[in-house]
Design a protein around this motif. Sequence first.
Motif, PDB file in Angstrom:
ATOM      1  N   ARG A   1       2.352   6.180   9.703  1.00 38.02           N
ATOM      2  CA  ARG A   1       1.993   6.448   8.316  1.00 38.02           C
ATOM      3  C   ARG A   1       0.503   6.159   8.161  1.00 38.02           C
ATOM      4  O   ARG A   1      -0.083   5.408   8.924  1.00 38.02           O
ATOM      5  N   PHE A   2      -0.067   6.779   7.157  1.00 34.42           N
ATOM      6  CA  PHE A   2      -1.479   6.587   6.847  1.00 34.42           C
ATOM      7  C   PHE A   2      -1.590   5.894   5.506  1.00 34.42           C
ATOM      8  O   PHE A   2      -0.846   6.215   4.580  1.00 34.42           O
ATOM      9  N   ARG A   3      -2.528   4.967   5.383  1.00 35.40           N
ATOM     10  CA  ARG A   3      -2.774   4.328   4.087  1.00 35.40           C
ATOM     11  C   ARG A   3      -3.438   5.350   3.179  1.00 35.40           C
ATOM     12  O   ARG A   3      -4.475   5.914   3.525  1.00 35.40           O
ATOM     13  N   ALA A   4      -2.851   5.582   2.023  1.00 31.45           N
ATOM     14  CA  ALA A   4      -3.387   6.557   1.080  1.00 31.45           C
ATOM     15  C   ALA A   4      -4.823   6.216   0.696  1.00 31.45           C
ATOM     16  O   ALA A   4      -5.680   7.098   0.607  1.00 31.45           O
TER      17      ALA A   4
ATOM     18  N   PRO B   1       0.829  -1.212   0.000  1.00 31.18           N
ATOM     19  CA  PRO B   1       0.000   0.000   0.000  1.00 31.18           C
ATOM     20  C   PRO B   1       0.864   1.263   0.000  1.00 31.18           C
ATOM     21  O   PRO B   1       1.998   1.255   0.480  1.00 31.18           O
TER      22      PRO B   1
ATOM     23  N   ASP C   1      -7.102   4.769   2.458  1.00 31.34           N
ATOM     24  CA  ASP C   1      -8.015   5.104   3.551  1.00 31.34           C
ATOM     25  C   ASP C   1      -8.282   6.606   3.597  1.00 31.34           C
ATOM     26  O   ASP C   1      -9.420   7.033   3.797  1.00 31.34           O
TER      27      ASP C   1
ATOM     28  N   PRO D   1      -3.719   6.139  12.014  1.00 31.28           N
ATOM     29  CA  PRO D   1      -2.418   5.858  11.396  1.00 31.28           C
ATOM     30  C   PRO D   1      -1.899   4.479  11.781  1.00 31.28           C
ATOM     31  O   PRO D   1      -2.326   3.889  12.775  1.00 31.28           O
ATOM     32  N   LEU D   2      -0.981   3.989  10.977  1.00 27.00           N
ATOM     33  CA  LEU D   2      -0.286   2.732  11.257  1.00 27.00           C
ATOM     34  C   LEU D   2       1.025   3.074  11.937  1.00 27.00           C
ATOM     35  O   LEU D   2       1.777   3.914  11.447  1.00 27.00           O
TER      36      LEU D   2
ATOM     37  N   LEU E   1       1.850   4.592   1.516  1.00 25.67           N
ATOM     38  CA  LEU E   1       1.764   5.143   2.869  1.00 25.67           C
ATOM     39  C   LEU E   1       2.132   6.619   2.865  1.00 25.67           C
ATOM     40  O   LEU E   1       3.101   7.021   2.220  1.00 25.67           O
TER      41      LEU E   1
ATOM     42  N   THR F   1       2.865  10.324   5.024  1.00 25.30           N
ATOM     43  CA  THR F   1       3.342  10.917   6.277  1.00 25.30           C
ATOM     44  C   THR F   1       2.309  11.926   6.771  1.00 25.30           C
ATOM     45  O   THR F   1       1.377  12.306   6.051  1.00 25.30           O
TER      46      THR F   1
ATOM     47  N   ILE G   1       4.669   2.435  12.454  1.00 25.84           N
ATOM     48  CA  ILE G   1       5.707   1.691  11.738  1.00 25.84           C
ATOM     49  C   ILE G   1       7.039   1.721  12.476  1.00 25.84           C
ATOM     50  O   ILE G   1       8.012   1.151  12.017  1.00 25.84           O
TER      51      ILE G   1
END
Length: 75
Positions: free
Chosen positions: A51-54, A11, A56, A42-43, A13, A15, A45
């Motif tokens: 990081r955020f899934r684009a 995916p 989402d 956010p995930l 990701l 910032t 890492i």
Amino acid sequence: MHQSAQSSIAPVLLTWPEVLKATRLSERMARRLIADGKFPAPLRIGERRVRFRAEDVQAWARSYPTAATGGGNAS
């Protein structure tokens, strides 16, 4: 596309700065929306990195009401 082909693609990701620029939210507002369950979480890492899934963030942006679409409060 087959399910197996989709799962092999990592995916995209984003910032914090990328998310804030894309959504035009302040960090404070984004954090408030995350806490309220109204924005993608956010995930983590790393110890101090998220990081955020684009996909989402894009889905949230498509569904979030704005004044331009008549869903926001213009007052």
